[in-house]
Design an enzyme around this catalytic site. Structure first.
Site: not given
Length: 341
Positions: A72, A192, A221
């Site tokens: 951001h 994410h 991961d």
């Protein structure tokens, strides 16, 4: 435990409304690294942080918040003009108070700003992301210091963060930053890997207090790519990427080969970290240690996890931090970072 090295140096530059970049010595770089590692080194703290965040913080996912803060902050960059970018501007309104950045300023990155001029706010935010990725299981990402730190807010409208936007719109935003479609899917879906969505922050995404993005929200991961291929996407844009013929092969490769994902993430993440108008330095090395029990601590639901202590031998731990440079743990942390509310 895996030990990684990350690179740091400095270059002093000044321009416009930006503050002058500051000298970053090896000692100060290692001290900042230790202070940042201190924040997420306890058992389970790559998933939830319960001690160093405000009680009312809308998210307790400190590790994931570092990655979100970097995206951001850097996502306002315009490669053509050199404006925006990773410059610590999330500290300032209206950028930091905008709805799109909800949860970041009251929770982390823009609150932890150096208390002295040994490291700039922009470099500190970038280093926080590098420490997070390495401590929580991800690749080594080089760090080049000397970023110019902003004294004003950037234009939050430039941030390509709409989870429901068409893929073409998100691609255009990354192209404006000078980043490719491969960088886009690597950084967006790849980040994410950590954390999840919160109803208080993203009520249009979830109604749950916490909905993890994948099965290992406290581990960096490649599980997120496996979930996307299975059609399990908390963030709609991730599944939209998988329907794009240009992007699907990347997702398939990363789901199959974690080393390929890590290699590309290190490249793409460094690009994003370096979105700043300054000429950054050559690197020098600092040491970061990975948590020893990430999988046991970072899977979801937590009832399946067996939280055990982390082994961070090369970075000051919360027990031996009391002896670091002659100060107590909280005193050391306060000396290294300025707490801004």
């Amino acid at each position: 435990m895996r030990q990684t090295s990350v690179s740091l140096m400095w270059l002093a530059v000044s321009s416009g409304v930006h503050a002058q970049a500051v000298s970053l010595t090896q000692q100060n770089a290692q001290r900042a690294t230790q202070a940042l590692t201190f924040l997420i080194q306890g058992p389970g703290e790559c998933l939830f942080q319960h001690t160093d965040l405000p009680v009312a913080a809308p998210s307790k996912n400190m590790a994931a918040l570092w990655l979100r803060a970097i995206f951001h902050d850097a996502g306002t960059y315009n490669a053509a003009s050199g404006s925006g970018g990773l410059d610590g501007s999330l500290q300032f309104a209206p950028e930091g108070t905008d709805e799109v950045n909800m949860g970041i300023p009251p929770s982390l990155a823009s609150r932890f700003i150096p208390s002295s001029n040994s490291i700039s706010p922009a470099d500190m935010v970038a280093l926080g992301g590098i420490v997070t990725v390495a401590v929580c299981g991800g690749p080594q990402v080089p760090f080049r210091a000397g970023r110019l730190s902003s004294n004003t807010s950037n234009n939050v409208a430039d941030l390509p963060s709409d989870a429901f936007a068409p893929v073409s719109t998100i691609k255009a935003g990354f192209l404006r930053m000078g980043l490719s479609a491969l960088d886009m899917v690597t950084l967006t879906t790849g980040s994410h890997s950590m954390g999840g969505a919160h109803a208080v922050i993203s009520p249009n995404i979830t109604k749950a207090d916490f909905e993890p993005f994948d099965n290992t929200p406290g581990v960096f991961d490649n599980d997120i790519f496996k979930q996307v291929l299975a059609g399990k996407c908390v963030i709609p844009i991730d599944c939209a990427f998988a329907k794009d013929p240009e992007l699907l092969p990347y997702i398939q490769q990363f789901a199959k080969d974690q080393s390929a994902f890590f290699a590309q993430y290190a490249i793409s993440f460094e690009k994003m970290l370096n979105l700043n108008r300054a000429n950054l330095s050559d690197p020098i090395t600092v040491m970061i240690s990975q948590h020893a029990n990430l999988l046991a601590e970072g899977i979801w639901p937590q009832s399946n996890a067996s939280a055990t202590a982390s082994n961070t031998a090369t970075v000051t731990t919360k027990s031996n931090a009391e002896n670091y440079n002659g100060c107590g743990a909280l005193a050391c942390l306060t000396a290294a970072l300025l707490f801004l509310v």
